[in-house]
Design an enzyme around this catalytic site. Sequence first.
Site, mmCIF file in Angstrom:
data_model
loop_
_atom_site.group_PDB
_atom_site.id
_atom_site.type_symbol
_atom_site.label_atom_id
_atom_site.label_comp_id
_atom_site.label_asym_id
_atom_site.label_seq_id
_atom_site.Cartn_x
_atom_site.Cartn_y
_atom_site.Cartn_z
ATOM 1 N N CYS A 3 -12.386 4.532 -10.282
ATOM 2 C CA CYS A 3 -11.225 5.738 -10.474
ATOM 3 C C CYS A 3 -10.300 5.388 -11.462
ATOM 4 C CB CYS A 3 -10.622 5.502 -8.982
ATOM 5 S SG CYS A 3 -8.968 6.347 -8.842
ATOM 6 N N CYS A 6 -6.813 3.977 -10.140
ATOM 7 C CA CYS A 6 -6.937 2.611 -9.788
ATOM 8 C C CYS A 6 -7.232 1.441 -10.805
ATOM 9 C CB CYS A 6 -8.212 2.317 -8.791
ATOM 10 S SG CYS A 6 -8.020 2.965 -7.384
ATOM 11 N N ASP A 29 2.878 10.390 -18.208
ATOM 12 C CA ASP A 29 1.740 11.208 -18.280
ATOM 13 C C ASP A 29 1.297 10.905 -19.761
ATOM 14 O OD1 ASP A 29 0.415 13.788 -16.432
ATOM 15 O OD2 ASP A 29 0.138 13.738 -18.456
ATOM 16 N N ASN A 85 -1.062 18.627 -6.996
ATOM 17 C CA ASN A 85 -2.358 19.404 -7.148
ATOM 18 C C ASN A 85 -3.260 18.697 -6.408
ATOM 19 O OD1 ASN A 85 -0.882 20.808 -9.119
ATOM 20 N ND2 ASN A 85 -1.854 19.679 -10.691
ATOM 21 N N GLY A 91 -6.070 22.677 -8.947
ATOM 22 C CA GLY A 91 -5.913 22.316 -10.207
ATOM 23 C C GLY A 91 -6.022 20.467 -10.071
ATOM 24 N N THR A 93 -7.469 17.134 -11.358
ATOM 25 C CA THR A 93 -8.424 16.732 -12.154
ATOM 26 C C THR A 93 -8.738 15.248 -12.019
ATOM 27 O OG1 THR A 93 -6.888 16.355 -13.870
ATOM 28 C CG2 THR A 93 -7.957 18.470 -13.721
ATOM 29 N N HIS A 98 -1.922 11.843 -6.929
ATOM 30 C CA HIS A 98 -0.760 11.752 -7.541
ATOM 31 C C HIS A 98 0.234 12.841 -7.461
ATOM 32 C CE1 HIS A 98 -3.969 13.847 -9.584
ATOM 33 N NE2 HIS A 98 -3.035 14.208 -10.435
ATOM 34 N N HIS A 100 3.251 14.544 -9.819
ATOM 35 C CA HIS A 100 3.874 14.596 -11.020
ATOM 36 C C HIS A 100 5.138 14.784 -10.890
ATOM 37 C CE1 HIS A 100 0.163 15.954 -13.150
ATOM 38 N NE2 HIS A 100 -0.441 16.380 -12.005
#
Length: 112
Positions: A3, A6, A29, A85, A91, A93, A98, A100
């Site tokens: 991951c 992780c 990001d 998301n 969306g 990915t 998580h 944003h």
Amino acid sequence: MDCLFCSIVKGEIPSTKIYEDEWVYAFADIDPQAPFHAIVIPKEHIASAADITAENSYLLAKVYEAIAKIAENEKLSGGFRVVNNCGHDGGQTVGHIHFHLLARRNLAWPPG
Ligand code: AMP
Ligand code: ZN
């Protein structure tokens, strides 16, 4: 388990740390969509918002406590947006839940 987020928590993949506590890690990001764009995650692996249970839901409270602290530390006094998301159509990915945290520009609504 392989991951990406992780691996970031473990420091195996570099990141620009914005905030950390016992439960939560936040980092810049890599492809920012606003002048301030952090990714806020629980350190414990949870795949997505569809995997929240009575046992792990306290981590969402920890995420939002962290977001309030980040907003204060980073002086996001103009406001901010939190986006989660979930799944293919949402969306998502990266398969580690998580949030944003976007700020420092006027964010359109509805987001489109
Ligand atoms: P999502 O599309 O909601 O799953 O968001 C995944 C986010 O992770 C995207 O905004 C990516 O730019 C970001 N991202 C992917 N890899 C990295 C990385 N190594 N470091 C920082 N952010 C990343
Ligand atoms: Zn993970």
